[in-house]
Design an enzyme around this catalytic site. Sequence first.
Site, PDB file in Angstrom:
ATOM      1  N   GLU A 127     -35.863 -23.813  67.657  1.00 14.68           N
ATOM      2  CA  GLU A 127     -37.060 -23.777  68.494  1.00 14.68           C
ATOM      3  C   GLU A 127     -37.040 -24.790  69.633  1.00 14.68           C
ATOM      4  OE1 GLU A 127     -39.885 -21.766  68.411  1.00 14.68           O
ATOM      5  OE2 GLU A 127     -38.701 -20.514  67.058  1.00 14.68           O
ATOM      6  N   SER A 176     -70.124  -1.556  18.799  1.00  9.35           N
ATOM      7  CA  SER A 176     -70.231  -2.256  17.514  1.00  9.35           C
ATOM      8  C   SER A 176     -69.808  -3.716  17.592  1.00  9.35           C
ATOM      9  CB  SER A 176     -69.392  -1.536  16.456  1.00  9.35           C
ATOM     10  OG  SER A 176     -69.948  -0.266  16.166  1.00  9.35           O
TER      11      SER A 176
END
Length: 724
Positions: free
Chosen positions: A153, A419
């Site tokens: 870069e 249940s």
Amino acid sequence: MAKGRERKGRVEPRFEADGPADPAALDLRLSRGDRAGGGVAKGTSRGSGKAAPKRASRAAPAPRRRRRSFLGTLVYGTMILGLWGLVAVAGIVAYHASQLPPIDQLAVPKRPPNIAILAADGSLLANRGETGGRTVSIRELPPYLPRAFVAIEDRRFYGHLGIDPVGIARAIGQNLTRRGVAQGGSTLTQQLAKNLFLTQERTASRKIQEAILALWLEHKYSKDEILELYLNRVYFGAGAYGVEAAAQRYFAKPAKDVTLAEAAMLGGLVQAPSRLAPNRNLPAAQARAAQVLAAMQELGFAKPADVQTALAQPAKPARAKGGGSANYVADLVMDVLDDYVGKIETDVAVQTTVDPTLQGVAERALVDELNQKGGRYNVAQGAVVSMRPDGAIRALIGGRDYAQSQFNRATTAKRQPGSAFKPFVYLAAIERGLTPDTVRDDSPVTIKGWSPENYSRTYGGPVTLRDALAHSLNTVAVRLSQEVGPKAVVQTAQRLGITSALQANASLALGTSEVTPLELVGAYAAFANGGMGVIPYVIASVKAVDGRTIYKRSPSGLGRVIDANAVGMMNGMLHEVFVSGTAKKGDLPGWDLGGKTGTTQDFRDAWAVGFSGTLVTGVWLGNDDGEATKKVSGGNLPIEIWNRVMTAALRGDKPVPLPGAARWRRSSGTAVAAAAAPAEPQTLGGLIDNLVGGGQPPARQPAPQRGGPTREDKNFLERLFGVD
């Protein structure tokens, strides 16, 4: 040239347009008496008619005006234009600088805080926040990682003052010749300035401001500080800002552990994150990484041998682990974190109670079961919650695949428990003087026109509460609820930690009011720990990035919510569910277990919630839209998942007894109460399809009567359908 002319004895000089012919003549013109408009003739002395004497010694040649050459004119014009150009540039710079905050008020904005969510052992579960990863110091990183960015870069990074004229000229030249751009004209400092202060728009105005800010950054910070800021702010795609977030996102490891090949891939990625993301375009990412490696070798940032190794073994993204269930934990953490620490201003690490190994086991158990049997049983989703008896969550799975659905079914989905709600009914009855050996009648019951039935539509007559609960007899549960009052049942459930709204009606006994898996498991924890109410929790501590403790959990809970004697009776009955009841398939040899299964009307929801003295686990299966499954009951798929999770969780642990259960177990010499099978024979189709109202399939019936199915028949049906 002057010419003399005789005039009555004197010579009067005459000057022609081209000037005097000799120095004497010029001296005459410039003498003191030669004044324009003085009334004295040129060339004569004041007050005398005689000519002034010639003074050759004071004569000087006239300056000659020369024309400039073309080159001189060009240089001069260029200088003037350059001067005006500098003035114009200065004006433009001054204008754009005026659009920025005053230099003395400029400051690097704070990076949005990252929340690192850790497992109980300190390993990373997930990151949350805008950045996706914590801030790292450049000293933490391997040297080749920051060098990869410099090489590709901004190779002149350590030599320029924030703006690189050479780099700009090179970029312009490459663009003009259309050879492609290996390096952009912007320096790392300019890129950082853009990321910190400016927008991403591509305009001349932004570039000028970018250059101004780059110069300020170079004045304010050292090169390493600038590089560190850059590495923590640059965007890598997929919501990852900074190298730590990118390393975790693409390689599932911290930035300090990346290899040279991985560092090169990260360095090349920032040029075009969407195009070069390795999980989307691996060939392009690897080709770009090769360019980075070549640049690093050229600049001496990496040894040739290391570069060759990296090229031979290019980086690859890490494969996603399972269904990403840790994100369900992270979402829960983020939902409650504000309650503990308030607004977060800096990076923090949240240590949770989650066991990463158990989390993985629970995820695989759920996913494998659904993959293998989900199509056959028409069931698509599920949830698993495991917690210690003190409420510490050890595993939480909110769905089959987080990438496909972020809806957390463990904490948010409210479903009928069927249940699995009955223990609260029985506890309310026990607290009012009944015991596991109390007998109630299993016979038809009608309440205001509602007639709940057992699963088999048959009845066994007198039956103990122990067997009625173990075999999930609906008629007994409804009778008990009416006996103590539905409001008492609601209060009992709420006392143990159920926070969802419960309807105090007759069908409540069969689990028709909706709850979440997390609160149901949390309520069962009171049975496992001997009667203490718990508040499920997942956060153990929160620390700032500097190690300062922001929050640390202290022991807390709801206090005693069940009398010790009542806990013993309930655990004795819930243990029977694993011995002879609907959870037999989940039994673990050598372990004291208790719990309950549940199935709702039309098999829409199936549950298995059970516990040892050290861990409570609940499993829910169903479909998000409430579509009926094909006979999924608590006693088949959910209990299979439950057994797999608990087997892994308890492996290597020493079995412990359930609190108080030993006193209330069925003695070895007592025959199993007659509550095991339907009272009358019926077809398999009738046994499966004859479901009843009240939000609950009818439960199986008590002991076989004359002419009914044998014990072997009953076991076959249990294995086939897993009814509860």
